[in-house]
Motif scaffolding. Sequence first.
Motif, PDB file in Angstrom:
ATOM      1  N   GLY A   1       1.358   6.090  -1.684  1.00 58.55           N
ATOM      2  CA  GLY A   1       2.332   6.771  -1.257  1.00 58.55           C
ATOM      3  C   GLY A   1       2.116   7.086   0.231  1.00 58.55           C
ATOM      4  O   GLY A   1       1.577   6.381   0.782  1.00 58.55           O
ATOM      5  N   ALA A   2       2.636   8.353   0.791  1.00 56.29           N
ATOM      6  CA  ALA A   2       2.786   8.468   2.312  1.00 56.29           C
ATOM      7  C   ALA A   2       1.577   8.470   2.943  1.00 56.29           C
ATOM      8  O   ALA A   2       1.432   8.373   4.175  1.00 56.29           O
ATOM      9  CB  ALA A   2       3.675   9.677   2.337  1.00 56.29           C
ATOM     10  N   PHE A   3       0.344   9.026   2.390  1.00 60.88           N
ATOM     11  CA  PHE A   3      -0.806   9.172   2.922  1.00 60.88           C
ATOM     12  C   PHE A   3      -2.049   8.936   2.178  1.00 60.88           C
ATOM     13  O   PHE A   3      -1.930   9.485   1.137  1.00 60.88           O
ATOM     14  CB  PHE A   3      -0.906  10.381   3.806  1.00 60.88           C
ATOM     15  N   GLN A   4      -2.908   8.045   2.471  1.00 59.70           N
ATOM     16  CA  GLN A   4      -4.225   8.005   1.521  1.00 59.70           C
ATOM     17  C   GLN A   4      -5.310   7.850   2.525  1.00 59.70           C
ATOM     18  O   GLN A   4      -5.451   6.691   3.491  1.00 59.70           O
ATOM     19  CB  GLN A   4      -3.784   6.564   0.890  1.00 59.70           C
ATOM     20  N   LEU A   5      -6.253   8.673   2.448  1.00 57.48           N
ATOM     21  CA  LEU A   5      -7.426   8.602   3.354  1.00 57.48           C
ATOM     22  C   LEU A   5      -8.693   7.809   2.526  1.00 57.48           C
ATOM     23  O   LEU A   5      -9.149   8.202   1.615  1.00 57.48           O
ATOM     24  CB  LEU A   5      -8.127   9.961   3.491  1.00 57.48           C
ATOM     25  N   ASN A   6      -8.848   6.464   2.921  1.00 57.74           N
ATOM     26  CA  ASN A   6      -9.585   5.743   2.420  1.00 57.74           C
ATOM     27  C   ASN A   6     -10.206   4.779   3.373  1.00 57.74           C
ATOM     28  O   ASN A   6     -10.207   3.559   3.310  1.00 57.74           O
ATOM     29  CB  ASN A   6      -8.871   4.661   1.127  1.00 57.74           C
TER      30      ASN A   6
ATOM     31  N   PHE B   1       0.781  -1.136  -0.071  1.00 55.23           N
ATOM     32  CA  PHE B   1      -0.135  -0.158   0.072  1.00 55.23           C
ATOM     33  C   PHE B   1       0.772   1.184   0.041  1.00 55.23           C
ATOM     34  O   PHE B   1       0.562   2.214  -0.904  1.00 55.23           O
ATOM     35  CB  PHE B   1      -0.912   0.015   1.249  1.00 55.23           C
ATOM     36  N   ALA B   2       1.945   1.258   0.903  1.00 54.07           N
ATOM     37  CA  ALA B   2       2.842   2.333   0.963  1.00 54.07           C
ATOM     38  C   ALA B   2       3.358   2.842  -0.669  1.00 54.07           C
ATOM     39  O   ALA B   2       3.581   3.701  -0.855  1.00 54.07           O
ATOM     40  CB  ALA B   2       3.860   1.955   1.962  1.00 54.07           C
TER      41      ALA B   2
END
Lengths: 252, 399
Positions: free
Chosen positions: A109-114, A104-105
Motif C-alpha cells: 500500500g501507500a505507506f509501510q513503516l518497516n 512493494f507498492a
Amino acid sequence: MGILEIKDINKRFGGLQALGDVNLSIEEGTVHAIIGPNGAGKSTLLNVLVGKLEPDTGSVTFEGKSILGLKPHQINQLGISRVFQTPEIFSTLSVFENVMIACFAKRDGAFQLNPLTSMGGEKDIHEKVEQMLLDVNMADKRNEIAASMSRGDKRRLEMAMCLAQDPKLLLLDEPTAGMARADTNNTIELLKEIEEKRGITMVIIEHDMHVVFSLANKITVLAQGTPIVEDVPSKIKGNPKVQEAYLGGAHE
Amino acid sequence: MFGLDKRDTTLFLFVVAITLLAPFLLNPFPTESALAQFNAGYPDLMQRFVIFGIFAIGFNILFGLTGYLSFGHAAFLGVGSYAAVWMFKLLSFNIIPAIALSIIVAGVFSLAIGYVCLRRSGIYFSILTLAFAQMSFAMAYSVLSNPSFNLTNGETGLQVYASDPQYLKGDGPDLTHLFGLEMNATKTLELGAWEFQFNTGFYVCAVFMIFAFYIAMRIFRSPFGLMLRAIKTNQTRLNYTGINSRPYTLAAFVISGMYAGLAGGLLAATDPLAGAERMQWTASGEVVLMTILGGAGTLLGPILGAAFIKYFENIFSKINDTVLHSWFSFMPESIDNFLVAIIHPFVGKGWHLTLGLMFMLIVIFLPGGLVDGGQRIWNRITGRSRTQNEPVADPKPAE
C-alpha cells in the motif's frame, strides 16, 4: 457502463477552453486511443484522469467510484497506472530495484513503516520481480542502473513497473514519442502482448498513427477540447470530420 | 549474521573493531615525541568522535537517503541535551533515563517540526528547518529562561546544582554514571613509550554508536530505505506508483531527529551541561559538512566525516606559533619566521581556513566524499574499473 466514465468535463486555463463537455466511456478490456492535433486537450484530459489537474465541472468515475480530488498515489492504489511521455523511472537505482518498488507498492500500500525488514528476506517480491523482468525481456539487465539504458529500455522498464502492479487500467501518454522506429515497433509488440496475455484495459494518447492503428480497437478524436468522433479504427480514417480536424479544412 | 548479508556483516564488524580499538589507533605516536600532539586518543576527543558520529549517521538517513537537506538538526541535538540535564536535575546522575528522555523529546519535537517543514521540498524545506532551528535557539537563549519559568537557564546554560531535588539519587555518585560506572573514569595503560587511555564514557558512547550504526544499516537495506532512496531519485514516479511519499519523509525526519536527540543526550551524559549554542545554525551546518565530507548516502561516510572534522577542530586549533617555531627551529631564524608566518593563518584559530580548503578540494575532486576517495584508491590497488561499482550518491537535494 464502462470501467472509466468521464462526464461533462470542462477545464479552462484563463481564457482558453482546454476541455469542453468531454464525455467518454472506456469499456473494460478495450484499447482505447485518444488522438487529435496538437493542442486538442489530450494531455489535459490525461492529467485530469490521474488526479494531477482538477476539472472545473464534471465527474470522473472509475468502477463506479468518483476519483476526482484524489491524489495520484490514491488513484494508483485503485488500479490505474500511468506511463509517461518521457519515461519516469528511478534513474539512480538498478532495474531490479525499480520493479521492486512497484511490487512493494502493490503489496504494502501507500505507506509501510518497516525500517528493520531485510529486503533479502522478501522472497515473494523477488520472485515477482524476476517474473516481470522475464515478461518484458529485461532479465539480463537486472543489475544495470536505470539511467544508463536506452530510451526503449527505459520505456520497457516503466512498463514492467506498471504491470507489476496488476493495474485494471493502464494510461499511456504518447508511449512511443521520440523513439527510433525499431524501439517503436518493439513497444507496439510489447503492448500487443500485454493486451493479449493480460487483457488490461488501456487508454492511449498518441500522435503516431501507425501505433494507434496497430493497437486500438476504439478511437476517439479530440479537437479543440471536445470529442468530435468516436468509432472503430477502420471507420476513422475515412471520416471527413477527422480529416478536417487534422488538416484544418484545406483538404478537399 | 544479525539479519545482514555477508558484505554488510564484514563492514559492521570492521566498524565495531575500529571503534573499540580507537584508543590504540588514535594514539600512534609515543607520548614524549614531537608528533604526540597529533594523537587524538584522549577521552574528551574520542567521545566527540563517536557522539558526532551518531549525529551524522542519523542526519545521513534523512539527507543521504531522501535528499531532503535539513539545516536545523542541531535543534534536536540541543533539545536532547536539555532533556538529559533535566533528568539529572530531577532524578539522579544515572544516564539511562536521561538518554531515554532525550530521544523521546527529540522525537516528538522533530515530529512537530517535520510535519510543518515537509510540506515543502528543496530549498524551501531547508529554509523552513533553518527558521525553526533559529527560533528554538532564540527560545532557549532568552524566552524560556525567565525567573518564573526557567527551562533553559539562558546563556549560562543548564546545569545541575547541589540544591536540585535529584529524587532518586540516594547515595549515588555526584557525577554522571551508568548504574555506578562513572562516565569520566579513565584507565591508563602504559606500553613502552606509548600511553593509551580507556575511558568509560567513551566506551558507553561507542556502544551506542555501534548500535546506531547497526540500525542505520538495517534501514539502508530495508524496503523502507529503498523507498527513501526512490524519493530522492524521482518523487513523481513514486507518487504515480501508489506510494505516498509524505509519511516516508516524515518517518525519516523523525528517525534522524531521534538520532540527534541521542547524540545530545550523550553529550550531556559525558558532561552534564546544556547550552543554547548547541542549537545554533553553525552546529546544524557542521553536521551537513560532516555528512557531505564523508559521503552522503553511504554507510561509513558520516562517521568518517564526523571524525575528520572533529579531529581538525581539536588538533589543528591547538597548534600555535610556539609549536610552529619549535618545528622549524633547526632552520635559520629568517626562514623559520617566514615559514611560521605562512603557516600561521591555517592553524590555531585559523583552522576553519584549513577545513574550508579541505572541504572545497573534496567536493570538487571527490563528489562522493571520503568514502568515494577510499573506493577509488581501493579500485586502483585491486585494478577494478569504477564502472562495476554502484554510482556515487548524488548529494543534490530533492526536487
